[in-house]
Design a protein around this motif. Sequence first.
Motif, mmCIF file in Angstrom:
data_model
loop_
_atom_site.group_PDB
_atom_site.id
_atom_site.type_symbol
_atom_site.label_atom_id
_atom_site.label_comp_id
_atom_site.label_asym_id
_atom_site.label_seq_id
_atom_site.Cartn_x
_atom_site.Cartn_y
_atom_site.Cartn_z
ATOM 1 N N ASN A 114 5.013 3.079 12.786
ATOM 2 C CA ASN A 114 4.822 2.934 11.344
ATOM 3 C C ASN A 114 3.504 3.632 11.008
ATOM 4 N N ALA A 115 3.092 3.556 9.758
ATOM 5 C CA ALA A 115 1.887 4.277 9.348
ATOM 6 C C ALA A 115 0.662 3.825 10.138
ATOM 7 N N SER A 116 0.528 2.522 10.387
ATOM 8 C CA SER A 116 -0.637 1.998 11.109
ATOM 9 C C SER A 116 -0.618 2.423 12.576
ATOM 10 N N VAL A 117 0.538 2.282 13.223
ATOM 11 C CA VAL A 117 0.658 2.676 14.628
ATOM 12 C C VAL A 117 0.413 4.165 14.789
ATOM 13 N N LYS A 156 -1.386 6.075 12.914
ATOM 14 C CA LYS A 156 -2.807 6.337 12.690
ATOM 15 C C LYS A 156 -3.621 6.065 13.956
ATOM 16 N N VAL A 157 -3.344 4.957 14.637
ATOM 17 C CA VAL A 157 -4.067 4.619 15.861
ATOM 18 C C VAL A 157 -3.750 5.626 16.966
ATOM 19 N N LYS A 158 -2.483 6.009 17.101
ATOM 20 C CA LYS A 158 -2.097 6.960 18.140
ATOM 21 C C LYS A 158 -2.738 8.324 17.902
ATOM 22 N N LEU A 159 -2.810 8.742 16.656
ATOM 23 C CA LEU A 159 -3.452 10.021 16.347
ATOM 24 C C LEU A 159 -4.938 9.966 16.675
ATOM 25 N N ALA A 160 -5.587 8.849 16.352
ATOM 26 C CA ALA A 160 -7.010 8.702 16.668
ATOM 27 C C ALA A 160 -7.237 8.748 18.174
ATOM 28 N N VAL A 213 -18.741 10.724 20.346
ATOM 29 C CA VAL A 213 -19.052 9.298 20.192
ATOM 30 C C VAL A 213 -18.589 8.796 18.826
ATOM 31 N N VAL A 214 -18.769 9.629 17.788
ATOM 32 C CA VAL A 214 -18.313 9.250 16.451
ATOM 33 C C VAL A 214 -16.795 9.082 16.434
ATOM 34 N N PHE A 215 -16.062 10.020 17.090
ATOM 35 C CA PHE A 215 -14.607 9.892 17.189
ATOM 36 C C PHE A 215 -14.234 8.585 17.891
ATOM 37 N N LEU A 216 -14.973 8.269 18.951
ATOM 38 C CA LEU A 216 -14.675 7.053 19.718
ATOM 39 C C LEU A 216 -14.861 5.806 18.871
ATOM 40 N N PHE A 217 -15.971 5.710 18.165
ATOM 41 C CA PHE A 217 -16.230 4.539 17.315
ATOM 42 C C PHE A 217 -15.256 4.495 16.138
ATOM 43 N N SER A 218 -14.880 5.658 15.627
ATOM 44 C CA SER A 218 -13.910 5.689 14.521
ATOM 45 C C SER A 218 -12.566 5.137 14.971
ATOM 46 N N ALA A 219 -12.123 5.550 16.169
ATOM 47 C CA ALA A 219 -10.856 5.036 16.684
ATOM 48 C C ALA A 219 -10.911 3.538 16.921
ATOM 49 N N ILE A 267 -10.645 1.884 13.557
ATOM 50 C CA ILE A 267 -9.272 1.935 13.049
ATOM 51 C C ILE A 267 -8.398 0.897 13.748
ATOM 52 N N ALA A 268 -8.530 0.825 15.092
ATOM 53 C CA ALA A 268 -7.737 -0.149 15.846
ATOM 54 C C ALA A 268 -8.102 -1.577 15.455
ATOM 55 N N ALA A 269 -9.411 -1.841 15.251
ATOM 56 C CA ALA A 269 -9.845 -3.189 14.885
ATOM 57 C C ALA A 269 -9.339 -3.569 13.499
ATOM 58 N N SER A 270 -9.461 -2.647 12.545
ATOM 59 C CA SER A 270 -8.981 -2.945 11.193
ATOM 60 C C SER A 270 -7.470 -3.138 11.166
ATOM 61 N N ASP A 271 -6.751 -2.350 11.985
ATOM 62 C CA ASP A 271 -5.303 -2.501 12.051
ATOM 63 C C ASP A 271 -4.932 -3.866 12.629
ATOM 64 N N ARG A 272 -5.677 -4.312 13.646
ATOM 65 C CA ARG A 272 -5.403 -5.626 14.232
ATOM 66 C C ARG A 272 -5.711 -6.741 13.237
ATOM 67 N N ILE A 273 -6.793 -6.588 12.476
ATOM 68 C CA ILE A 273 -7.142 -7.597 11.471
ATOM 69 C C ILE A 273 -6.066 -7.672 10.397
ATOM 70 N N MET A 274 -5.610 -6.486 9.935
ATOM 71 C CA MET A 274 -4.573 -6.465 8.911
ATOM 72 C C MET A 274 -3.272 -7.079 9.422
ATOM 73 N N ALA A 275 -2.917 -6.783 10.693
ATOM 74 C CA ALA A 275 -1.710 -7.353 11.272
ATOM 75 C C ALA A 275 -1.814 -8.868 11.375
ATOM 76 N N GLY A 276 -3.019 -9.361 11.759
ATOM 77 C CA GLY A 276 -3.219 -10.807 11.837
ATOM 78 C C GLY A 276 -3.157 -11.471 10.481
ATOM 79 N N THR A 277 -3.706 -10.791 9.468
ATOM 80 C CA THR A 277 -3.656 -11.331 8.102
ATOM 81 C C THR A 277 -2.229 -11.402 7.583
ATOM 82 N N ASN A 278 -1.459 -10.327 7.824
ATOM 83 C CA ASN A 278 -0.063 -10.330 7.389
ATOM 84 C C ASN A 278 0.748 -11.420 8.084
ATOM 85 N N GLY A 279 0.468 -11.608 9.388
ATOM 86 C CA GLY A 279 1.176 -12.649 10.132
ATOM 87 C C GLY A 279 0.850 -14.031 9.602
#
Length: 206
Positions: free
Chosen positions: A136-139, A141-145, A179-185, A188-200
Motif C-alpha cells: 500500500n502507499a505506506s509500505v 514508502k518504507v520500501k523505497l526509503a 546519515v540523513v537518508f538513514l534517519f529519514s527512513a 518514516i518507519a516510526a511514523s508509519d508504525r504509529i499511524m498503524a497503531g492509531t488506526n488499529g
Amino acid sequence: MDMKVSPSRTGEGRIRPLPNLIFMSRWLQLPLYLGLILAQGVYVYHFWVELVDLIGAAMGNQAALEHVLTAVAVDGTARPTKLNETTIMLVVLGLIDVVMISNLLIMVIVGGYETFVSRMNLETHPDQPEWLSHVNASVLKVKLATAIIGISSIHLLKTFINANAYDAKTLIAQTVIHVVFLFSAMAIAASDRIMAGTNGTNKHSH
C-alpha cells in the motif's frame, strides 16, 4: 418478506460524472510509468556497456581499460596499466548500484501502478512478488526509503574505496547525506508504525 435491491439496479452504485472524471484522472499517471520502463531499458543498456568494458579490460584491451578507469574516477596521475583488485571492486560495485536502482524502479513501477492506478490481478500468478501481496502507499514508502539507503551505501562504499580521487569535503558531504537518508527512513518507519497503531486502536474502539 423484504426484497433487497442491488445498488446496480437502483443506480446507487454508479459514480456521478464529476467524481468519475476525477477518479479516471489516475490514468494520467500511465505515461509516467511507461517512461520509467524506458528508463529501466537505459539502465539495462548501461549495465551491459560497463560489463563489456570490464571483460575487455580483463582481456587486455587498453581502450576498455581507459573506459573503466574513467567510469570509476581513478586519478589520472596514478592510473594502473592493468586491472587490479580495487578497480574490479569499484566496477562491480557500480554494477550492483545499477541493479539496485533497477530494483527501485521495479518497485515504483509495479507497486505504484498497483496502488495508485489499477489492480494488476497477479494473485494467481506464480511470479507475483512477495512484497506486492501486501503493498500500500505506506509500505511502498518504507520500501523505497530502504532501497535508497542501500543505494546510498553502495555509493559511499565506492567513495571510501577510491578516497584518493575525492577531497575531504566530498567525503564528509556524502557521509552526512547517507546519515540523513538513514534517519529519514527511520522516521518514516516510526511514523508509519504509529499511524498503524492509531488506526488499529480506532478500529477496536468502534
